[in-house]
Design a protein around this motif. Structure first.
Motif, PDB file in Angstrom:
ATOM      1  N   ASP A  74     -21.703  -2.237 -24.602  1.00 50.20           N
ATOM      2  CA  ASP A  74     -20.809  -2.796 -25.500  1.00 50.20           C
ATOM      3  C   ASP A  74     -21.189  -2.700 -26.706  1.00 50.20           C
ATOM      4  O   ASP A  74     -21.822  -3.728 -27.436  1.00 50.20           O
ATOM      5  N   LYS A  99     -12.201   5.737 -28.794  1.00 49.61           N
ATOM      6  CA  LYS A  99     -12.742   5.056 -27.793  1.00 49.61           C
ATOM      7  C   LYS A  99     -12.641   3.427 -28.066  1.00 49.61           C
ATOM      8  O   LYS A  99     -12.024   2.617 -27.121  1.00 49.61           O
ATOM      9  N   ASN A 100     -12.857   3.245 -29.360  1.00 52.05           N
ATOM     10  CA  ASN A 100     -13.024   1.912 -29.687  1.00 52.05           C
ATOM     11  C   ASN A 100     -13.003   1.713 -31.216  1.00 52.05           C
ATOM     12  O   ASN A 100     -14.021   1.854 -31.768  1.00 52.05           O
TER      13      ASN A 100
END
Length: 251
Positions: A74, A99-100
């Protein structure tokens, strides 16, 4: 390791003398109580005085490593150092963004090493640069680098233009008129970061350390201005740690 330490990723080169690149980033991350992981972009042969050679990692291997790291961990923030070219940087930040989008990306725009080696030898098209900047949270150019990124009559004007697309920390180490004074440019504001008057000495990798410290602060949820201010205090300790070109890390 404390269970709640945020994970921070360094995408940078390997410097065997450990003053710059991934090794410097990881040391900085550890001092800031974040957990650092790394992806190598290049193997260099250098000391604090001389740059001898560089061997770039395969771009697809970097992206494969990035895929695995982001799938496993994370990651809260990413610091990017030397990259072979602008297209590779674009692919990296585009993948992270896909992705994020919550991951904050800090790019230390290393165009030339402190020992004189040029990393980017290509002309950057403004449209391509803008596309990349729109996916980056912060860039940290010095006065010479910002003029290469966005040519204009002066560095502050260039930083202001770039801040329309991402935040810009214009470092003052190369500005003889305001030595050591940095300016943080955002879309709506300009903040001045004062330096102290303590005796400091030039250090190999100081730009890497500063951007890594900012990234660590951001990963801990610190706001942008405070992250830059905290990192500035850290780098001043680093610069004053000894008289050699290799600094000591401490808080």
């Amino acid at each position: 390791m404390e269970a709640d330490r945020p994970v921070v990723l360094s995408i940078a080169g390997f410097d065997p003398c450990a003053g710059a690149g991934i090794l410097a980033d990881i040391k900085t991350f550890e001092q800031h109580k974040v957990y650092g992981i790394g992806i190598n972009t290049a193997r260099t042969l250098q000391t604090e005085n001389d740059f001898i050679s560089i061997s770039w990692e395969d771009e697809n291997s970097i992206l494969q490593s990035l895929e695995i790291m982001l799938s496993q961990y994370d990651v809260k923030a990413i610091k990017i150092g030397i990259i072979e070219n602008i297209s590779a940087l674009n692919r990296i930040v585009s993948y992270v963004h896909q992705k994020n989008t919550a991951i904050k990306i800090v790019v230390d725009t290393v165009i030339k090493s402190s020992s004189g080696f040029n990393f980017w030898n290509e002309q950057m098209q403004e449209a391509s640069l803008i596309e990349i900047l729109s996916k980056i949270f912060l860039i940290t150019p010095n006065y010479n680098e910002v003029l290469q990124l966005m040519p204009s009559s002066n560095a502050k004007e260039s930083a202001k233009k770039l801040s329309a697309y991402c935040n810009v920390l214009l470092k003052g180490g190369h500005n003889k008129e305001e030595l050591g004074i940095d300016y943080l440019y955002t879309q709506n504001d300009i903040e001045r970061l004062e330096g102290n008057n303590d005796e400091m000495y030039a250090k190999h990798g100081s730009g890497c350390v500063l951007s890594a410290a900012i990234t660590a602060n951001l990963a801990q949820g610190v706001d942008l201005f405070a992250s830059c201010s905290n990192a500035k205090k850290y780098i001043e300790q680093f610069l004053s740690s000894n008289k050699t070109l290799l600094g000591y890390h401490h808080v």
